[in-house]
Design a protein around this motif. Sequence first.
Motif, PDB file in Angstrom:
ATOM      1  N   SER A   4      28.546  23.659  30.370  1.00  0.00           N
ATOM      2  CA  SER A   4      28.392  25.065  30.017  1.00  0.00           C
ATOM      3  C   SER A   4      27.548  25.774  31.066  1.00  0.00           C
ATOM      4  O   SER A   4      26.517  25.258  31.519  1.00  0.00           O
ATOM      5  N   ASP A 153      30.203  31.047  30.906  1.00  0.00           N
ATOM      6  CA  ASP A 153      30.472  30.976  29.470  1.00  0.00           C
ATOM      7  C   ASP A 153      29.588  31.964  28.706  1.00  0.00           C
ATOM      8  O   ASP A 153      29.919  32.367  27.590  1.00  0.00           O
ATOM      9  N   ALA A 316      29.237  25.588  25.226  1.00  0.00           N
ATOM     10  CA  ALA A 316      30.169  26.704  25.327  1.00  0.00           C
ATOM     11  C   ALA A 316      31.238  26.704  24.248  1.00  0.00           C
ATOM     12  O   ALA A 316      32.049  27.631  24.189  1.00  0.00           O
TER      13      ALA A 316
END
Length: 387
Positions: A4, A153, A316
Amino acid sequence: MNDSHAVVVGGGIGGLSAALALHRHGWRVTVLERAAELREVGAGLSLMANAVRALDALGLGPALRDGGHGEAPGGIRDRHGRWLSRVDAADMVRQLGTTALGVHRATLHRTLREALPASSVHTDATVEHVEPGPDRAEVRYRGTDGGHTLAADLVVGADGLRSRVRAQLWPRHPDPVYAGSTTWRAAIAFPDPVPAAITWGPGAEFGMVPIGAGQLYWYAAVNTPPGGHAPDELAAVRERFGDWHDPIPALLTATPPEVVLRHDIYHLAEPLPSYVRGRVALLGDAAHPMTPNLGQGAGQAIEDAVVLGAVCAGGAADVPGALAAYDAQRRPRSQSVARASFTAGRFGQQLRNPVALALRDIALRLTPGRATLRGMARYADWSPPAG
């Protein structure tokens, strides 16, 4: 480390706190700071119990306690030095679980920066456009080597009072407005013991906070039209406050003129309807710029960061759901604190009417210290999310 990626726009206290909170939950973080050098311009901070707990959640509490100063018993005085209200440190600890902490802004900023990977922070990076999603966000910025685009993200808008992220994503929302006061601030060497205290006069306030290592932070505020400046700002402070009670004259005598900062106070009079748009979340002064009258500006930004990190702990996979939770937790509290801070200024520093001043001072003298602490606890008694 998961895959992420978060881009944080702004490398101030709020932005670095958000970056650290996300980093501690496994996110890869990129901080974009438009200044050429990552440094905090300012004097001192008074961190209330909520901010101290938030910093504990980031793993920085012990270092900052070592580098700061647990606030000595103090309270509120009038300009002649008569106490209107006293705060007992032992009672504060019993009520809130910890005392407040005075710290130099640069100490807090450096501690946050050093807790992050050096490669995560990019200076001289001016963000030009943020695309909020919904599936992926993008940030376009210009650095010393030209333009760049980052996919993310999550994007955190932590770019302060005049936030470009807020202006772009909420273009019709009114800008921050002048709150009616200007303030001077300085951090100085002053080894003599001084309580953390506020002094009120008609339309004026002077505060002092020990910040550790033989240093002290003072600030002064007055009602005045916006945009004012003096050839010698320290002389302007002396003219207004030089005959107030000790140790104020001694503090001003110990202050080098070149360290005095002056800023008008602004706040967001019309609160935002949301702190979230797509995969972008606003934080700190970008979301809720407030007056300093409750000493909660930095504390609320650090709270924002800790909550954002907690709700995004899963990475994410569900950023929209995480940001909805962030908005639901942070917007009501931070906007409530902002309203209370503005009201506190109107009945504290900004009050000028002699009859109103006399009635306020009598009420303060008659209010027990523990009742005053209970009032403080409405804003300072906050704990980070579990985990």
